[in-house]
Scaffold this active site. Structure first.
Site, PDB file in Angstrom:
ATOM      1  N   CYS A  23       0.835  -1.200   0.000  1.00  0.00           N
ATOM      2  CA  CYS A  23       0.000   0.000   0.000  1.00  0.00           C
ATOM      3  C   CYS A  23       0.874   1.256   0.000  1.00  0.00           C
ATOM      4  O   CYS A  23       1.463   1.588  -1.020  1.00  0.00           O
ATOM      5  CB  CYS A  23      -0.987  -0.021   1.161  1.00  0.00           C
ATOM      6  SG  CYS A  23      -2.343   1.174   0.931  1.00  0.00           S
ATOM      7  N   HIS A  50      -3.619  -4.741   0.446  1.00  0.00           N
ATOM      8  CA  HIS A  50      -3.138  -5.221   1.745  1.00  0.00           C
ATOM      9  C   HIS A  50      -3.201  -6.755   1.807  1.00  0.00           C
ATOM     10  O   HIS A  50      -4.183  -7.321   2.286  1.00  0.00           O
ATOM     11  CB  HIS A  50      -3.965  -4.616   2.886  1.00  0.00           C
ATOM     12  CG  HIS A  50      -3.635  -3.191   3.168  1.00  0.00           C
ATOM     13  ND1 HIS A  50      -2.687  -2.822   4.099  1.00  0.00           N
ATOM     14  CD2 HIS A  50      -4.107  -2.040   2.622  1.00  0.00           C
ATOM     15  CE1 HIS A  50      -2.597  -1.502   4.127  1.00  0.00           C
ATOM     16  NE2 HIS A  50      -3.437  -1.004   3.238  1.00  0.00           N
ATOM     17  N   GLU A 101      -1.775  -8.711   3.811  1.00  0.00           N
ATOM     18  CA  GLU A 101      -1.828  -9.204   5.195  1.00  0.00           C
ATOM     19  C   GLU A 101      -3.259  -9.366   5.699  1.00  0.00           C
ATOM     20  O   GLU A 101      -3.490 -10.048   6.709  1.00  0.00           O
ATOM     21  CB  GLU A 101      -1.028  -8.276   6.124  1.00  0.00           C
ATOM     22  CG  GLU A 101      -1.717  -6.981   6.527  1.00  0.00           C
ATOM     23  CD  GLU A 101      -1.659  -5.889   5.476  1.00  0.00           C
ATOM     24  OE1 GLU A 101      -2.157  -4.783   5.743  1.00  0.00           O
ATOM     25  OE2 GLU A 101      -1.121  -6.139   4.368  1.00  0.00           O
TER      26      GLU A 101
END
Length: 266
Positions: free
Chosen positions: A131, A235, A237
């Site tokens: 990001c 993102h 994660e």
């Protein structure tokens, strides 16, 4: 959970690469304390551990090239994580009204990450941008940013607000490292109101969304076959049932660590 060839602790600790993750530096509250703090959401390093890596956190701090080199000496890969908007002064652009104002520390995080990136690029160390990290990388290489995507695409779907991630359909570019990792398309968790405009030197687009927004960049693998560098606007994660991107980083970091050990011993 998607199989990725790695399980936390599956490899001997001595064989697991060390990944340096940059962090936030801003006001934070915990219990009775209200202080400036360096921190990173745990989901980042949980994902790295699940993919087989060992994470160390890198707090923003004053750093010149010598300090950056000392930090990088202990790493096998560098991860530039998410966070606040890059100061547009870094790409000589006036500030958009919707761009984050600098914190009391000014551009400390920006400068720290730019310095680390320059050192990692010189070493050809594996690099992953997430990001904000994709934007930092692009700016560090001379590129620019769209400061407020709704002005460009006419909607706020990329960042709905209130910490709610939206799912975007991402199409990868054939022949890129990213396509080799995630296939021709993937669903991505997005939370960004800025994006890459003019590409930085040496970067190619490796994914975009249905609006034509650049969602990933990398070094051209045909010109840089030995330097793993991928940066995504989304993102990863936030989807720890799919560790393919993190596993790719860990694999590249392992190769880098092996090559570095061989150079030292030769």
């Amino acid at each position: 959970m998607a199989s990725n060839g790695f399980e936390a602790g599956a490899e001997p600790v001595r064989d697991r690469p060390v990944l340096g993750l940059t962090t936030y530096l801003q006001p934070a509250q915990t219990g009775v304390w209200d202080v400036r703090a360096s921190f990173l959401p745990a989901i980042y390093f949980e994902g790295m551990a699940m993919a087989g890596g060992i994470s160390v956190l890198l707090p923003p701090q004053p750093a010149d090239a010598a300090v950056a080199e000392r930090v990088l000496d202990g790493l096998d890969a560098l991860v530039i994580t998410g966070g606040r908007d890059v100061d547009p002064a870094a790409y000589t652009s006036p500030r958009h009204p919707m761009t984050d104002e600098p914190l009391a520390d000014g551009r400390l995080r920006d400068t720290f990450e730019f310095t680390l990136l320059q050192g990692a690029l010189r070493r050809r160390m594996p690099i992953l941008g997430i990001c904000r990290g994709a934007q930092v990388l692009n700016v560090a290489l001379g590129g620019t940013l769209h400061q407020h995507l709704p002005d460009v695409v006419g909607h706020t779907r990329h960042q709905q607000g209130n910490a709610v991630f939206t799912t975007s359909s991402i199409t990868t570019v054939p022949g890129t490292r990213l396509a080799a990792l995630v296939g021709p398309a993937t669903d991505a968790q997005c939370y960004h109101h800025q994006a890459i405009d003019r590409l930085g030197d040496g970067l190619i687009v490796s994914a975009s969304d249905t609006d034509g927004v650049i969602e990933a960049v990398e070094l051209d693998p045909r010109r840089n076959p030995d330097h793993w560098l991928v940066a995504v606007q989304w993102h990863p994660e936030e989807r720890l049932d799919d560790l393919r991107l993190f596993a790719g980083l860990v694999e590249a970091a392992g190769r880098y660590a092996t090559q570095r050990t061989q150079k030292v011993s030769s």
